[in-house]
Design an enzyme around this catalytic site. Structure first.
Site, PDB file in Angstrom:
ATOM      1  N   THR A   1     -16.565   0.523   2.082  1.00 27.25           N
ATOM      2  CA  THR A   1     -15.125   0.636   2.407  1.00 27.25           C
ATOM      3  C   THR A   1     -14.813   1.999   2.688  1.00 27.25           C
ATOM      4  O   THR A   1     -15.800   2.899   2.470  1.00 27.25           O
ATOM      5  CB  THR A   1     -14.396   0.374   1.196  1.00 27.25           C
ATOM      6  OG1 THR A   1     -14.611   1.360   0.159  1.00 27.25           O
ATOM      7  CG2 THR A   1     -14.688  -1.236   0.812  1.00 27.25           C
TER       8      THR A   1
ATOM      9  N   LYS B   1     -11.235   2.775 -15.382  1.00 24.33           N
ATOM     10  CA  LYS B   1     -11.830   1.578 -15.125  1.00 24.33           C
ATOM     11  C   LYS B   1     -12.143   0.593 -16.256  1.00 24.33           C
ATOM     12  O   LYS B   1     -12.091  -0.494 -16.410  1.00 24.33           O
ATOM     13  CB  LYS B   1     -12.996   1.671 -14.036  1.00 24.33           C
ATOM     14  CG  LYS B   1     -12.563   2.077 -12.711  1.00 24.33           C
ATOM     15  CD  LYS B   1     -11.532   1.346 -11.958  1.00 24.33           C
ATOM     16  CE  LYS B   1     -11.335   1.541 -10.567  1.00 24.33           C
ATOM     17  NZ  LYS B   1     -10.409   0.637  -9.688  1.00 24.33           N
TER      18      LYS B   1
ATOM     19  N   ASP C   1       0.920  -1.164  -0.034  1.00 26.86           N
ATOM     20  CA  ASP C   1       0.144   0.055  -0.068  1.00 26.86           C
ATOM     21  C   ASP C   1       0.790   1.096  -0.115  1.00 26.86           C
ATOM     22  O   ASP C   1       1.909   1.201   0.494  1.00 26.86           O
ATOM     23  CB  ASP C   1      -1.005  -0.033   1.169  1.00 26.86           C
ATOM     24  CG  ASP C   1      -2.136   0.975   1.079  1.00 26.86           C
ATOM     25  OD1 ASP C   1      -3.265   0.152   0.976  1.00 26.86           O
ATOM     26  OD2 ASP C   1      -1.966   2.196   1.060  1.00 26.86           O
TER      27      ASP C   1
ATOM     28  N   TYR D   1     -12.659   8.879 -13.881  1.00 27.76           N
ATOM     29  CA  TYR D   1     -12.645   7.540 -13.122  1.00 27.76           C
ATOM     30  C   TYR D   1     -13.126   6.382 -14.210  1.00 27.76           C
ATOM     31  O   TYR D   1     -12.411   5.304 -14.247  1.00 27.76           O
ATOM     32  CB  TYR D   1     -13.520   7.736 -11.920  1.00 27.76           C
ATOM     33  CG  TYR D   1     -13.589   6.436 -11.055  1.00 27.76           C
ATOM     34  CD1 TYR D   1     -12.630   6.099  -9.998  1.00 27.76           C
ATOM     35  CD2 TYR D   1     -14.747   5.578 -11.188  1.00 27.76           C
ATOM     36  CE1 TYR D   1     -12.564   4.976  -9.325  1.00 27.76           C
ATOM     37  CE2 TYR D   1     -14.528   4.298 -10.507  1.00 27.76           C
ATOM     38  CZ  TYR D   1     -13.701   4.163  -9.512  1.00 27.76           C
ATOM     39  OH  TYR D   1     -13.717   3.089  -8.601  1.00 27.76           O
TER      40      TYR D   1
ATOM     41  N   ASN E   1      -5.443  -4.286  -6.536  1.00 25.46           N
ATOM     42  CA  ASN E   1      -6.829  -3.682  -5.946  1.00 25.46           C
ATOM     43  C   ASN E   1      -6.558  -2.203  -5.804  1.00 25.46           C
ATOM     44  O   ASN E   1      -7.543  -1.284  -5.776  1.00 25.46           O
ATOM     45  CB  ASN E   1      -7.043  -4.507  -4.649  1.00 25.46           C
ATOM     46  CG  ASN E   1      -8.229  -3.542  -3.662  1.00 25.46           C
ATOM     47  OD1 ASN E   1      -9.287  -3.466  -3.981  1.00 25.46           O
ATOM     48  ND2 ASN E   1      -7.564  -2.943  -2.685  1.00 25.46           N
TER      49      ASN E   1
ATOM     50  N   ASP F   1       3.956   2.191  -3.986  1.00 29.64           N
ATOM     51  CA  ASP F   1       2.990   2.933  -4.841  1.00 29.64           C
ATOM     52  C   ASP F   1       3.094   2.244  -6.219  1.00 29.64           C
ATOM     53  O   ASP F   1       4.074   2.351  -6.860  1.00 29.64           O
ATOM     54  CB  ASP F   1       3.804   4.334  -5.038  1.00 29.64           C
ATOM     55  CG  ASP F   1       2.917   5.442  -5.826  1.00 29.64           C
ATOM     56  OD1 ASP F   1       2.095   5.056  -6.556  1.00 29.64           O
ATOM     57  OD2 ASP F   1       3.290   6.564  -5.945  1.00 29.64           O
ATOM     58  N   VAL F   2       1.793   1.820  -6.543  1.00 25.67           N
ATOM     59  CA  VAL F   2       1.652   1.143  -7.629  1.00 25.67           C
ATOM     60  C   VAL F   2       1.877   1.745  -9.030  1.00 25.67           C
ATOM     61  O   VAL F   2       2.111   1.256 -10.115  1.00 25.67           O
ATOM     62  CB  VAL F   2       0.314   0.264  -7.928  1.00 25.67           C
ATOM     63  CG1 VAL F   2       0.222  -0.781  -6.556  1.00 25.67           C
ATOM     64  CG2 VAL F   2      -0.809   1.196  -7.636  1.00 25.67           C
TER      65      VAL F   2
END
Ligand SMILES: NC(=O)c1ccc[n+]([C@@H]2O[C@H](COP(=O)([O-])OP(=O)(O)OC[C@H]3O[C@@H](n4cnc5c(N)ncnc54)[C@H](O)[C@@H]3O)[C@@H](O)[C@H]2O)c1
Length: 255
Positions: free
Chosen positions: A194, A163, A40, A159, A93, A66-67
């Protein structure tokens, strides 16, 4: 009752795993016997999450990652492989929301920020997971898209574009790797309870009410319901499932 799987001796990587669906999925992998390596961008919180899993008796390593930075994504996978010798499952994720905006006013900075995490971040992780899975000739990857990967919604251009992109890269890689023993799929969660949604409930109450009206099941989903879907997609029960973008959305996209 949650199904159980025998993932003993298996190794899973989960990104964006300090809480929400990421943590729930890491915990579910661990409960079913897998060693988990969780990453994460929030270093303190991911160490805390890993400590929580290890103190419950599971095998877990937490790592800052950090992806959107390819070197950090590579290092996360490398950590799993150097510690446990293999990589069987990955749940990519990590993702961020964008502020709702009139399409004519959305800034390039917001567009780039969302794509850096939600699309490039899936690409970086999947690329390095595949390097190991290609060598093994086995593995299963689940990428996190969204209902926003399947439908459009007003004021959500950046966004939803990010996706939709996740589904494109999932399908292309799935076709390439299915003959090589690696299954790649995406999930498209509806509105799930969440921390991300808790923020939206505070700041975008009207939009959330609208979302809920469109979720025929009449409630928010839970992180555990997402975890169970990811585990099933990684399990032998899903051995013929390749390249799907699976809605897990209480019927949102069935309209
Ligand atoms: N909650 C929902 O209703 C919903 C619906 C559809 C899709 N999603 C997607 O599900 C995924 C998980 O979301 P969530 O609801 O559990 O949200 P969340 O905010 O609780 O979790 C996202 C996690 O990603 C981490 N993260 C953010 N940027 C990162 C980066 N650059 N590198 C690594 N980690 C990073 C955050 O610290 C956080 O732990 C996201 O991809 C989100 O877009 C959520």
């Amino acid at each position: 009752m949650n199904p159980t799987y025998d993932f003993s001796g298996k190794v899973a990587v989960v990104t964006g795993a300090k809480g929400g669906m990421g943590y729930a999925t890491a915990e579910a992998f661990a409960k079913n016997g897998a060693a988990v390596v969780i990453g994460d961008v929030d270093e303190a919180a991911i160490q805390e999450a890993a400590d929580k899993l290890t103190s419950a008796g599971y095998t877990a390593i937490g790592m800052a990652c950090d992806v959107s930075d390819e070197a950090q994504a590579a290092a996360l996978v490398e950590r799993a492989v150097s510690k446990f010798g293999r990589l069987d499952f990955a749940y990519n994720n990590a993702g961020i929301q964008a502020q709702p905006s009139d399409a004519a006013d959305e800034t390039a900075e917001e567009f780039d920020k969302v794509h850096a995490v939600n699309l490039r971040g899936i690409w970086t992780c999947m690329k390095h997971e595949l390097k190991q899975m290609r060598t093994q000739g086995s593995g299963a990857i689940v990428n996190c898209s969204s209902l926003g990967g399947l439908v459009g919604l007003p004021e959500r251009v950046a966004y939803h574009a990010s996706k939709h992109g996740v589904i494109g890269l999932t399908k292309s890689a799935a076709l390439e790797y299915a003959p090589r023993g690696v299954r790649i799929n995406a999930i498209c969660p509806g509105v799930i309870e969440t921390p991300m949604v808790a923020d939206m409930l505070k700041t975008q109450k009207a939009a959330m009410d609208d979302f809920l009206k469109q979720q025929p099941i009449g409630r928010l989903g839970t992180a555990e319901e997402i975890a169970q879907t990811v585990l099933w997609l990684c399990s032998p029960g899903a051995s013929f499932v390749v390249g799907v973008a699976l809605p897990v959305d209480g019927g949102f996209t069935a309209h």
